[in-house]
Structures are given as C-alpha cells and as structure tokens.
Design an enzyme around this catalytic site. Structure first.
Site, PDB file in Angstrom:
ATOM      1  N   HIS A   1     -11.790   9.535   6.180  1.00 29.69           N
ATOM      2  CA  HIS A   1     -11.524   8.110   6.350  1.00 29.69           C
ATOM      3  C   HIS A   1     -11.006   7.737   7.737  1.00 29.69           C
ATOM      4  CE1 HIS A   1     -10.678   4.039   5.162  1.00 29.69           C
ATOM      5  NE2 HIS A   1      -9.389   4.160   5.377  1.00 29.69           N
TER       6      HIS A   1
ATOM      7  N   ARG B   1      -1.531   9.182   8.849  1.00 30.24           N
ATOM      8  CA  ARG B   1      -1.404   7.749   9.125  1.00 30.24           C
ATOM      9  C   ARG B   1      -0.858   6.980   7.927  1.00 30.24           C
ATOM     10  NH1 ARG B   1      -5.468   3.144   8.563  1.00 30.24           N
ATOM     11  NH2 ARG B   1      -6.487   4.632   7.195  1.00 30.24           N
TER      12      ARG B   1
ATOM     13  N   GLU C   1       0.849  -1.194   0.000  1.00 32.62           N
ATOM     14  CA  GLU C   1       0.000   0.000   0.000  1.00 32.62           C
ATOM     15  C   GLU C   1       0.879   1.235   0.000  1.00 32.62           C
ATOM     16  OE1 GLU C   1      -2.955  -0.165   3.061  1.00 32.62           O
ATOM     17  OE2 GLU C   1      -3.997  -1.853   2.146  1.00 32.62           O
TER      18      GLU C   1
ATOM     19  N   HIS D   1      -9.322   9.712   2.499  1.00 31.25           N
ATOM     20  CA  HIS D   1      -8.879   8.689   1.541  1.00 31.25           C
ATOM     21  C   HIS D   1      -9.103   9.219   0.137  1.00 31.25           C
ATOM     22  CE1 HIS D   1      -8.183   4.844  -0.375  1.00 31.25           C
ATOM     23  NE2 HIS D   1      -7.840   4.338   0.797  1.00 31.25           N
TER      24      HIS D   1
ATOM     25  N   ARG E   1      -1.052   9.369   1.579  1.00 26.58           N
ATOM     26  CA  ARG E   1      -2.457   9.661   1.293  1.00 26.58           C
ATOM     27  C   ARG E   1      -2.781  11.144   1.235  1.00 26.58           C
ATOM     28  NH1 ARG E   1      -5.639   5.033   4.846  1.00 26.58           N
ATOM     29  NH2 ARG E   1      -5.223   3.318   3.421  1.00 26.58           N
TER      30      ARG E   1
END
Length: 509
Positions: A335, A370, A116, A231, A276
């Site tokens: 998110h 995060r 990811e 997100h 992100r």
C-alpha cells in the site's frame, strides 16, 4: 534526440498531489511539470481514500498527533521533522481549501473528522467521503491548468537524470516523438511509490519505483527502503490492482472476522484499530493457517455504508457484494512505501539540484510504519518546503550530458520476486534468493533493469536490518535491536554487497 534549453527553469517529474502542489507554490516562477499520463489519470494520489490527518478537533493538538505518529513509527521517526510537518498540518488543510478542495463538513461548517487506526483522536479530514484523493486532485489539476506559469507536458516518461560534477544537469525523457533532453539544474522528483513491483497492491501498476531508480542512478542516497506498508484490508478478488477497503470503515465500527465469525484480533491491543503492521501480520498469519478473512460492516456502518463510502460500495457491488448485508473478503496488499530518496528538511537530496517530495521521498516522518493518512498531509506540507528551497536556488544553465535512450521500465519479471521475499513476513534465506536473481536482472541493462535495481536495493536493506521493527518483520530476527537506527543505501553499495554475497547465493535454492 532533441534538446530543450529551459533557461534554468525547474522541472517537476510527477503529476500527483506532491508535484502539483510544488508547482503551485512556485508560481509565478515558470516551471515545467512532466507527467507520464494525463494529469490525475494514474496518480496514486487520486486513489487515496483516507484523507489527511490534522489536529483540528477541540480535544486534539499537534503534540497528540506527534505522539501517535511516533508510536506507530516504532522508534524510527525523525522527531524534529515529524513535529515540523504535523504542526503545519492544519494550515495545509486551509491551503487546499483555498485551491478549491471541497472538504466534508458538519452542519456548523467545520471539517468532519474521522478516526483511523492508531490515532487517539478523530483527526482525519475527508473530501467526498472515501473519494478524498480524487477530489483533491480535481481541484489541484484545475488550479495548475489555470496557472499560466506552469507548463504541463503530458505523455513523457523520465528515463535518466544527467549529473555533471555532482550536480543535476538535466532530464532525459522519452516522448511520442522519441527522446528529449531537458537541460536544467533544478529537478524535483514527485513520482510516487512502488506498488507496480508487487503482485498484490492497491496502487497503480505504473508506479514501479522509477523515481527511486532515477535518483539512485544519479548517485543519490536512499533511506529506510526496507519499510513497506501492507494494508490489511484489500478486497480479496482477481482484480489487479486490488481495491482498498479504507481503514476509515473500521474507524466507523466494522470488525475483522474469519469464516467462523470469530474476531481473531480480540486479543490484540487496539484490535481492528491497532497499527497497520500489526493488523496486516495477524491477517496474513490467519490466512496462512488456512482461514479466510472478512471485514464485517453489516452492523457498523451497516445501512449507512454506501452513503459514507460510495467508492468502496461501488467496487463491492461490482464484485457482487453488498457491505450492508454481506461479509467482505479481504487480504493484505502492498500500500505505501515509508522509504525513499533521503531528503533534508527542505526536500534536498544528496545530489545538488535534485529535490524530492511525496511518497518517493523519505523525510523521516513515517519511521518504520506510517500512521494512517499522514502521507497526503506530508506531501502537501513538504511541497511548500521544496518550492521555497527551489526559489532560493539560483538558476543554472546546463548542456546535454546524455546521448542515448533507455527502454521503458517493465517490472513484470520483478513482481514475483518481491512478492515472495519482501512481503508481510520475511526471512534471510528468501531475501538472499531474491537478491541473486535481482542482481542478474539489474545488470542486464534492459527494460527490467531499473525495477530490478530498486528491488535489489530494498532486498539488501532488508537483509542488512537484522531485527523486526514496524512493517519490517523477519522470522529469523523476530525481536527489536537494542538501538533503533535508520538505514541508508546507494545503488552502488547495494550492487557491491550483492556481488559479495554471490558465492553464498549459489548455494541458495
């Protein structure tokens, strides 16, 4: 109001992964687990697609995982806490497997590892493809229900925490028969996030920050509230909450394009797999310029999409899309909340007897942004720390300290305010305008007051951070401050600061 004397038994508020794991680690000590809905019904944990990050590969180790986490956190992580949690991550996978979680494995039997964004190695452990949260919750709910020392009380909503002499004295709940006071000196908040405070979110609408409100009204300090992760790839449609298109899809080769087919992230370091906040802002700005944005998975994963991501494929099918043939329209959506109730390494808050675990807590692991799939790992690891801390805390008998009931929180009036002012891109004037209305709502003492109080604390924290860092981006302060500092705020401080701004707010239109 009925009163239940728990004889010192701890109370866990929240039935997601953090709450269930804390209860299981406390066994055989008797514990009361309170859930607003049937276990697993509306827990954000059950919706998690990405899995858990842990350094299990032959080319990986906790130091590399830590380096990626610190880089994504943009200078704001607590390095010591992050190191502790990430070193414990491989053991957390074993713990979950011991509770019956069926992780995806390669033929040799070791966990299948996915990639990811912002991870330098494949280290994402999945269960049932993109149904990781659902599979973990299945196993943990079964384990909780088969543990005789865990009493599960469903259909009860926490309204207030009682505090006497600076210590927790109990929980006021609202249940089918009216208000109930559970007298206890030990309470764990495991209530999830704030998705219900936003128009566009990938989380259950019932997750409207009530854990933050409970802690704040009990006098607890909260940290890093301004850092909210959006997100970049939620399915763009009319359904609310929005369907998440997991980052793992991009990890398998899918690209982000606009209506002309151009990969507009080509010039961004890391492109689709950049952190992100960077991808979300790029998508947000491209949409603001009048473009449409799509996820292109037609070549990679291509025909394998439905097998690898059955949950996403099903959601796309309901929207009339086949990811193997069609572009998937996407846009950013709220998110995850990096901020939360400030806790130490054992999950203890600034109020004696009150602990917090999971998304509602701020451990310092995530910093300003995060790293993907670190959140479930944090919940599992920290649940053990909280349980150990509780086990070492003597039980205290308390007496009722709250006599009135409070309405169930309604975030409806708050959603448009936070969506406009506290989205992907922010500015001072927008934050001040939101603070004016949120202050009035927070002081009304009705169903909107708790969500508004949470929103006001977030807005004031964002207003006081006069820089851009990680998921907090202000157009009027686009650069980093010289020194990275975590923020801390209390409800009383937020209310006082907002009232001081009131004369200036009168001129904001």
């Amino acid at each position: 109001m009925s009163v239940e004397d728990l004889g010192g038994r701890p109370v866990i508020i929240g039935g997601g992964i953090a709450g269930l794991m804390t209860a299981l680690h406390l066994a055989p000590e008797p514990v009361l687990l309170l859930s607003r809905t049937p276990l697993g019904a509306e827990a954000s944990s059950a919706w998690a697609q990405g899995g858990l990050a842990a350094s299990l590969g032959d080319d990986d180790d906790p130091a590399l995982h830590l380096a990626d986490t610190l880089a994504a956190g943009d200078g704001l992580c607590d390095g010591e806490m992050a190191s502790r949690i990430l070193n414990a991550a491989p053991g957390a996978i074993e713990t979950l497997a011991g509770f019956g979680v069926r992780f995806d494995r390669i033929p040799e039997g070791t966990p299948r590892l996915g990639l990811e964004a912002a991870h330098s190695r494949r280290r994402i452990v999945h269960a049932d493809g993109d149904g990781s949260g659902r599979e973990i919750m299945r196993a943990l709910v079964a384990a909780v229900r088969s543990t005789p020392t865990i009493e599960v009380v469903e259909g009860f909503e926490a309204r207030r925490l009682a505090v006497e002499d600076g210590r927790i004295a109990g929980v006021l709940m609202s249940g089918p028969a009216g208000p109930v006071f559970f007298a206890t000196g030990r309470v764990v908040l495991a209530t999830g996030g704030i998705g219900g405070l936003f128009d566009d979110s990938t989380n259950p609408l019932g997750s409207c920050g009530q854990g933050l409100a409970l802690a704040a009204r009990a006098g607890a300090a909260l940290a890093d509230l301004e850092f909210i992760q959006f997100h970049p790839t939620a399915l763009d449609g009319s359904n609310r909450p929005m369907t998440l298109i997991s980052e793992a899809v991009r990890g398998e080769g899918a690209t982000i394009v606009d209506e002309t087919g151009r990969r507009f992230l080509d010039g961004v370091r890391g492109a689709e797999l950049a952190p992100r906040d960077i991808v979300a802002r790029a998508v947000w700005n491209h949409l603001a310029d009048g473009h449409r944005v799509f996820l292109d998975a037609r070549e990679k994963p291509g025909p394998a999409f439905a097998g690898q991501f059955p949950t996403i494929a099903s959601a796309c099918s309901k929207a009339g899309l086949d990811p193997a043939r069609d572009l998937i329209p996407v846009r950013p959506a709220q998110h995850y909340h990096m901020g939360g109730v400030a806790v130490d390494g054992s999950g203890r808050t600034s109020v004696a007897g009150l602990l917090a675990c999971g998304e509602v807590a701020s451990t310092g692991l995530h910093g300003a942004n995060r790293l993907a799939s670190n959140s479930l790992t944090e919940a599992v690891v920290c649940a053990r720390c909280v349980a150990e801390s509780l086990s070492g805390t003597p039980a205290r008998r308390t007496k009722p300290a709250i006599a009135s009931d409070y309405p169930s929180p309604d975030p409806t009036p708050v959603r448009p305010l936070l969506s406009r002012a506290l989205g992907v891109v922010r500015d001072g004037e927008g934050l001040k305008a939101a603070a004016r209305t949120l202050l009035a709502l927070a002081e009304r003492k009705d169903a909107a007051s708790d969500p508004a109080a949470v929103g006001l604390m977030i807005a004031m924290a964002a207003l006081q951070r006069r820089e851009s860092r990680g998921a907090h981006y202000r157009t009027d302060f686009p650069d980093h401050a010289a020194v990275a500092r975590r923020s801390e705020i209390t409800l009383q401080a937020a209310l006082a600061a907002a009232r001081e701004l009131a004369p200036a707010l009168e001129s904001v239109t």
